[in-house]
Design a protein around this motif. Structure first.
Motif: not given
Length: 345
Positions: A131-133, A189-196, A201-213
């Protein structure tokens, strides 16, 4: 794991045949083409594959045991998946050997070594090092040494490894959830939890920002909250800290998993806010927690039985020399419940 180990799997892989074909050559079975027999015999001679080694290889093919290593079976995500893997293995005539690393990387490597020494037919790894990036180079080399003789299937990634990957489509999961919330009027919308540094978790954070954009919503750094754990306590602490900051509250919070969501729900209630009237909450994994929480959680789930089937089928196909796909994605499923509301425009 440092010394080279040669088995019928290694011979079969290099010859481009199944382990059963190697077995037939070793036992002088006539039901093998001359071309395949010559390839196998050349490799047997190359590696000095002795009768004793042959006996060990042949007994390995008959063990019918698949090793499964998880970080912590108490996590309902891993529990669900382990049960489905055991069902799938049993239906195919195999037994599942389960070990827990308890989120300890040294213990994970110890269990891997022991399973390898016991000559399980195949290995399935969930979480932990896969699971490590950023993949650990020494760990990748160890896994490649194992994969030389034993098929390895992972639910993550190991850059440069010979492992097969069966993964959740994390990007699609976040896209679907963000589209659902935004279509219901949510902008804060806040995304909360996990380590980058954890790949999922990293994949979710990246897509979160892409969706906002994509929807023209400004990104707010304070609405992307990292935690060191994935527990109820980490969700409770993170949401408490958000309340204490006196910043503008989000209209919706996305939890990284159901444990974290449970902590978030507790914090919201302790601060006398209502779900979903004041704050909507959504999550990932769709375990029993989502359906037993009050209100029940809107959740991104996965077809766990298909997930288990694919993991086991991939391991067995590789074992039989059928060359399954190196990467397969499990599609997510949005389950809409009572924890999210629509905001009138």
């Amino acid at each position: 794991m440092g010394r080279e180990r040669v088995s019928i799997y290694r011979i079969a892989k290099e010859a481009g045949v199944s382990p059963a074909t190697v077995s037939r050559v070793l036992t002088h079975n006539a039901n093998v083409s001359d071309e395949k027999r010559i390839k196998v015999e050349e490799l047997i001679q190359k590696y000095g594959f002795s009768p004793n080694a042959m006996a060990r290889g042949l007994s390995s093919t008959q063990s019918k045991i698949i090793g499964l290593l998880v970080p912590d079976i108490r996590n309902p995500f891993y529990a669900n998946l382990a049960v489905e893997c055991e069902r799938a293995a049993s239906e195919r005539g195999y037994i599942l050997l389960l070990s827990n690393s308890m989120n300890n990387m040294n213990l994970e490597e110890y269990h891997l070594q022991k399973m390898f020494e016991q000559r399980v037919d195949a290995l399935i790894l969930m979480g932990g090092k896969v699971d490590e990036l950023v993949s650990d180079e020494a760990y990748v080399e160890k896994m490649n040494q194992i994969a030389d003789t034993t098929p390895v299937v992972i639910t993550g990634k190991l850059d440069g490894s010979d492992c097969y990957q069966v993964n959740i489509d994390e990007a699609q999961a976040m896209d679907i959830l963000m589209e659902y919330l935004i279509s219901n009027g949510h902008r804060n919308i806040c995304i909360m939890g996990g380590r980058k540094d954890v790949n999922s978790t990293y994949a979710k954070r990246v897509r979160y920002r892409s969706s906002l954009r994509k929807y023209g919503i400004p990104f707010r750094e304070e609405y992307m909250v990292e935690t060191q754990g994935y527990s109820v306590e980490s969700g409770l602490k993170a949401m408490d800290e958000l309340f204490a900051s006196n910043m503008e509250l989000p209209s919706a919070v996305i939890a990284i998993n159901d444990f974290t969501a449970l902590g978030i729900v507790q914090s919201i209630r302790q601060h006398s806010y209502r779900i979903p009237e004041d704050i909507s909450v959504a999550s990932f994994d769709n375990t029993f927690i989502a359906d037993s929480c009050t209100p029940r959680l809107t959740d991104m789930g996965y077809n766990y039985d298909k997930f288990g089937d694919t993991l086991v089928d991939t391991a067995i196909a590789a074992l039989e020399g059928k060359k399954p796909l190196k990467l397969q994605l499990i599609p997510p499923e949005l389950v809409i419940r009572e924890s999210c509301r629509s905001i009138e425009q």
